[in-house]
Structures are given as structure tokens and as C-alpha cells.
Design an enzyme around this catalytic site. Sequence first.
Site, PDB file in Angstrom:
ATOM      1  N   SER A   1      43.861  36.267  21.429  1.00 13.22           N
ATOM      2  CA  SER A   1      45.194  36.120  20.843  1.00 13.22           C
ATOM      3  C   SER A   1      45.208  35.061  19.745  1.00 13.22           C
ATOM      4  CB  SER A   1      46.201  35.732  21.926  1.00 13.22           C
ATOM      5  OG  SER A   1      46.231  36.704  22.933  1.00 13.22           O
TER       6      SER A   1
HETATM    7  N1  SAH Z   1      44.006  35.691  26.688  1.00 14.31           N
HETATM    8  C1  SAH Z   1      42.991  36.566  26.185  1.00 14.31           C
HETATM    9  C2  SAH Z   1      43.613  37.901  25.797  1.00 14.31           C
HETATM   10  C3  SAH Z   1      42.678  39.022  25.901  1.00 14.31           C
HETATM   11  S1  SAH Z   1      43.358  40.596  25.488  1.00 14.31           S
HETATM   12  C4  SAH Z   1      42.341  35.937  24.970  1.00 14.31           C
HETATM   13  O1  SAH Z   1      43.052  35.275  24.201  1.00 14.31           O
HETATM   14  O2  SAH Z   1      41.150  36.106  24.787  1.00 14.31           O
HETATM   15  C5  SAH Z   1      43.868  41.205  27.066  1.00 14.31           C
HETATM   16  C6  SAH Z   1      42.798  41.427  28.090  1.00 14.31           C
HETATM   17  O3  SAH Z   1      43.399  42.078  29.200  1.00 14.31           O
HETATM   18  C7  SAH Z   1      41.649  42.328  27.653  1.00 14.31           C
HETATM   19  O4  SAH Z   1      40.438  41.639  27.793  1.00 14.31           O
HETATM   20  C8  SAH Z   1      41.735  43.531  28.613  1.00 14.31           C
HETATM   21  O5  SAH Z   1      40.471  44.074  28.967  1.00 14.31           O
HETATM   22  C9  SAH Z   1      42.419  42.919  29.805  1.00 14.31           C
HETATM   23  N2  SAH Z   1      43.074  43.868  30.706  1.00 14.31           N
HETATM   24  C10 SAH Z   1      43.674  45.063  30.421  1.00 14.31           C
HETATM   25  N3  SAH Z   1      44.167  45.624  31.538  1.00 14.31           N
HETATM   26  C11 SAH Z   1      43.861  44.786  32.582  1.00 14.31           C
HETATM   27  C12 SAH Z   1      44.094  44.813  33.984  1.00 14.31           C
HETATM   28  N4  SAH Z   1      44.742  45.813  34.601  1.00 14.31           N
HETATM   29  N5  SAH Z   1      43.635  43.776  34.729  1.00 14.31           N
HETATM   30  C13 SAH Z   1      42.970  42.742  34.146  1.00 14.31           C
HETATM   31  N6  SAH Z   1      42.717  42.668  32.820  1.00 14.31           N
HETATM   32  C14 SAH Z   1      43.161  43.661  32.043  1.00 14.31           C
END
Ligand code: SAH
Length: 216
Positions: A64
Amino acid sequence: MGNADFSELRKIMVREQIQARGITSPDMLKAFNEVPRHIFVPEEKRNLAYEDCPLSIGSDQTISQPYIVALMTDSLAIRRGDKVLEIGTGSGYQTAILSFLGARVYSIERLSTLAKEAQKNLASLGYNVTVAVGDGTEGWRENAPYDKIIVTAATPQFAHSWQEQLTVGGKIVAPIGGKLAQDLIVADKISTKHLSTRLICSCRFVPLIGKYGFKE
Ligand code: SAH
């Protein structure tokens, strides 16, 4: 670029993207000044790590934008010792910020390649967090209840499991809406059955895929 250059870029990021937009708590500014965001970005993109935007981290996922991480963290009013559940570890950067602020973080990631990479980076920097691979839409019952819950992928609603696993008096923040656009919403759990919600801003996250999220 060396560590001194990254540290200089980080100071500018904090001043221009975070402080200038109204986040002024000294603990928050310290966390963003000290956590090395570039470590959580793929090597070939490290020169962009302190830019004012999200970045791709592979597997169709993103780290993000710094300001969004700051807004979400700020909305939870993290206190030392808070037990925090994070849904969507991704790069692990948000996890590191929470841990720096003194939270005990339990983080769930759906994709094992990302979870492994995040865990490796978090451990190499000395953050003591627990990362698991799984479907975060069901929460993480074994370690419940949590003082705070942060959802970092777009979700249709505050899943029932999260509401159940949050303590009364706790806070939850999530991007709520459709796959393409959402509202960032923070809620206080004011009684066993009720959340009191507040809109922070509109936003755009990658979708949460799972039992109580979106279909793949
Ligand atoms: N806070 C993180 C955001 C990553 S994007 C950063 O800044 O790096 C969101 C993440 O949620 C992705 O890595 C995706 O694989 C994960 N995601 C999607 N569905 C999910 C679920 N049901 N349970 C856990 N993670 C999930």
C-alpha cells in the site's frame, strides 16, 4: 543507493506524505522514519520505495501507499501491548509498523510465497510477529480476542468472524465495498453485538479472496 540515501528519502516521505497530511503523533512519525520500507519492496523497485504510491510486489498484489498505511494505523490508535490481527500480510511493511509501535501482531496471508518473503524480511529486521498462511476472512480463532483488527484487502463487509474475535472496546479498520472501489471504514466495537463506524476516505485495494470475501 545505500542506507544513508534510503534514510534521507524516508525523512522526506514522512515530512511530505505523512506529517503534511495531518498525522503528527510522535510515535507514528518515529515508526515511519525508522522502518526501512525498501526492504519490503522487490529489489528492482527499491528506488521507488519512498514514492507516494502503491507498488507491485508480485503475485498480482501490492504494497500500500505509505500514507494509506499511516492512515489505517493511526485510525486504530495502537498502544504498546495491543494484540492485533492483520488480514493480508502482503509485503509485511504494515506488519512491521504495527510491531514497531509495540503491538503483538498476528498476521494472515493467503499466498504462501508472499507470507514466506514477508516473514523472512520481518525476522531479518528483528520484528517478532506471527505470520500464518490461510483464509483471513475466518479470522484467527486460536489467538482471539484481539484489541485491534486491520484488513488490508477490499472486503464486502466486516466479516462476522472478525466482529466476534474483536474485544468490546476494540477497533477494526477495513476497505469496504466492491472489487474496484471501496470506503476505508474504522469501527469501534461498542457492545458484543454493535459496531459504531466512521468513514475515513474512499480508496482502492486488491480484493480479499476467501469464504466471506470475494470469489477468485
Ligand atoms: N499491508 C500489505 C497489503 C498487501 S495487499 C502491504 O502493504 O504490503 C493485500 C494482501 O491480502 C495480498 O497479499 C493478498 O494476497 C492478501 N489476501 C487476499 N485475500 C486474503 C485472505 N482471504 N486472507 C489473507 N490474505 C488475503
